[in-house]
Write a protein that holds these residues in place. Structure first.
Motif, PDB file in Angstrom:
ATOM      1  N   CYS A  15      18.121  33.486  20.900  1.00  0.00           N
ATOM      2  CA  CYS A  15      17.627  32.803  22.088  1.00  0.00           C
ATOM      3  C   CYS A  15      16.917  33.787  23.001  1.00  0.00           C
ATOM      4  CB  CYS A  15      18.785  32.126  22.823  1.00  0.00           C
ATOM      5  SG  CYS A  15      19.958  33.291  23.529  1.00  0.00           S
ATOM      6  N   ASP A  19      17.479  31.571  28.456  1.00  0.00           N
ATOM      7  CA  ASP A  19      18.499  30.642  27.965  1.00  0.00           C
ATOM      8  C   ASP A  19      19.887  31.090  28.415  1.00  0.00           C
ATOM      9  OD1 ASP A  19      16.580  29.114  26.560  1.00  0.00           O
ATOM     10  OD2 ASP A  19      16.686  30.510  24.865  1.00  0.00           O
ATOM     11  N   ILE A  20      20.163  32.371  28.274  1.00  0.00           N
ATOM     12  CA  ILE A  20      21.468  32.918  28.664  1.00  0.00           C
ATOM     13  C   ILE A  20      21.684  32.736  30.166  1.00  0.00           C
ATOM     14  CG2 ILE A  20      22.834  35.043  28.839  1.00  0.00           C
ATOM     15  CD1 ILE A  20      21.451  35.932  26.202  1.00  0.00           C
ATOM     16  N   HIS A  22      20.288  30.493  32.064  1.00  0.00           N
ATOM     17  CA  HIS A  22      20.454  29.054  32.307  1.00  0.00           C
ATOM     18  C   HIS A  22      21.888  28.621  32.000  1.00  0.00           C
ATOM     19  CE1 HIS A  22      19.772  24.764  32.344  1.00  0.00           C
ATOM     20  NE2 HIS A  22      20.277  24.698  31.124  1.00  0.00           N
ATOM     21  N   TRP A  23      22.427  29.075  30.880  1.00  0.00           N
ATOM     22  CA  TRP A  23      23.805  28.723  30.524  1.00  0.00           C
ATOM     23  C   TRP A  23      24.775  29.206  31.595  1.00  0.00           C
ATOM     24  CZ3 TRP A  23      22.674  30.902  25.054  1.00  0.00           C
ATOM     25  CH2 TRP A  23      21.927  29.966  24.340  1.00  0.00           C
ATOM     26  N   HIS A  24      24.487  30.371  32.174  1.00  0.00           N
ATOM     27  CA  HIS A  24      25.317  30.869  33.269  1.00  0.00           C
ATOM     28  C   HIS A  24      25.177  29.972  34.490  1.00  0.00           C
ATOM     29  CE1 HIS A  24      25.884  33.234  36.972  1.00  0.00           C
ATOM     30  NE2 HIS A  24      27.008  33.548  36.368  1.00  0.00           N
ATOM     31  N   ASP A  25      23.945  29.603  34.826  1.00  0.00           N
ATOM     32  CA  ASP A  25      23.697  28.772  36.005  1.00  0.00           C
ATOM     33  C   ASP A  25      24.391  27.419  35.927  1.00  0.00           C
ATOM     34  OD1 ASP A  25      22.178  30.703  37.214  1.00  0.00           O
ATOM     35  OD2 ASP A  25      20.250  29.789  36.724  1.00  0.00           O
ATOM     36  N   ILE A  26      24.492  26.843  34.739  1.00  0.00           N
ATOM     37  CA  ILE A  26      25.135  25.529  34.608  1.00  0.00           C
ATOM     38  C   ILE A  26      26.638  25.643  34.361  1.00  0.00           C
ATOM     39  CG2 ILE A  26      23.001  24.430  33.828  1.00  0.00           C
ATOM     40  CD1 ILE A  26      24.215  24.395  30.968  1.00  0.00           C
ATOM     41  N   ALA A  28      28.209  27.156  31.801  1.00  0.00           N
ATOM     42  CA  ALA A  28      28.639  27.144  30.398  1.00  0.00           C
ATOM     43  C   ALA A  28      29.202  28.490  29.955  1.00  0.00           C
ATOM     44  CB  ALA A  28      27.471  26.749  29.500  1.00  0.00           C
ATOM     45  N   ILE A  29      28.722  29.581  30.563  1.00  0.00           N
ATOM     46  CA  ILE A  29      29.206  30.921  30.228  1.00  0.00           C
ATOM     47  C   ILE A  29      29.357  31.739  31.500  1.00  0.00           C
ATOM     48  CG2 ILE A  29      28.157  30.955  27.919  1.00  0.00           C
ATOM     49  CD1 ILE A  29      25.956  32.777  29.113  1.00  0.00           C
TER      50      ILE A  29
END
Length: 64
Positions: A15, A19-20, A22-26, A28-29
């Protein structure tokens, strides 16, 4: 794997850095910062896309 660099995570997950982030912002990580033992004070200004404001965090790193 306990942790890895962002570059390594990009390769493992096939990725982009965005992407990483974004995953933090939502939520997910979680992203963490690994610091080597160094005496001093680290001042960090963090801008959260969700909060739309700057949060200041102060981390004191003392000598062992």
């Amino acid at each position: 794997m306990e942790y890895c660099s962002l570059a390594r995570a990009q390769k493992l997950l096939n990725c982009e850095l965005e992407d990483i982030l974004h995953w933090h912002d939502i939520g997910a990580i979680n992203l963490c910062l690994k610091l080597n033992p160094t005496p001093g004070i680290l001042k960090i200004a963090v801008l959260s896309h969700q909060e739309k404001e700057v949060t200041l965090s102060l981390i004191h790193i003392s000598e062992p």
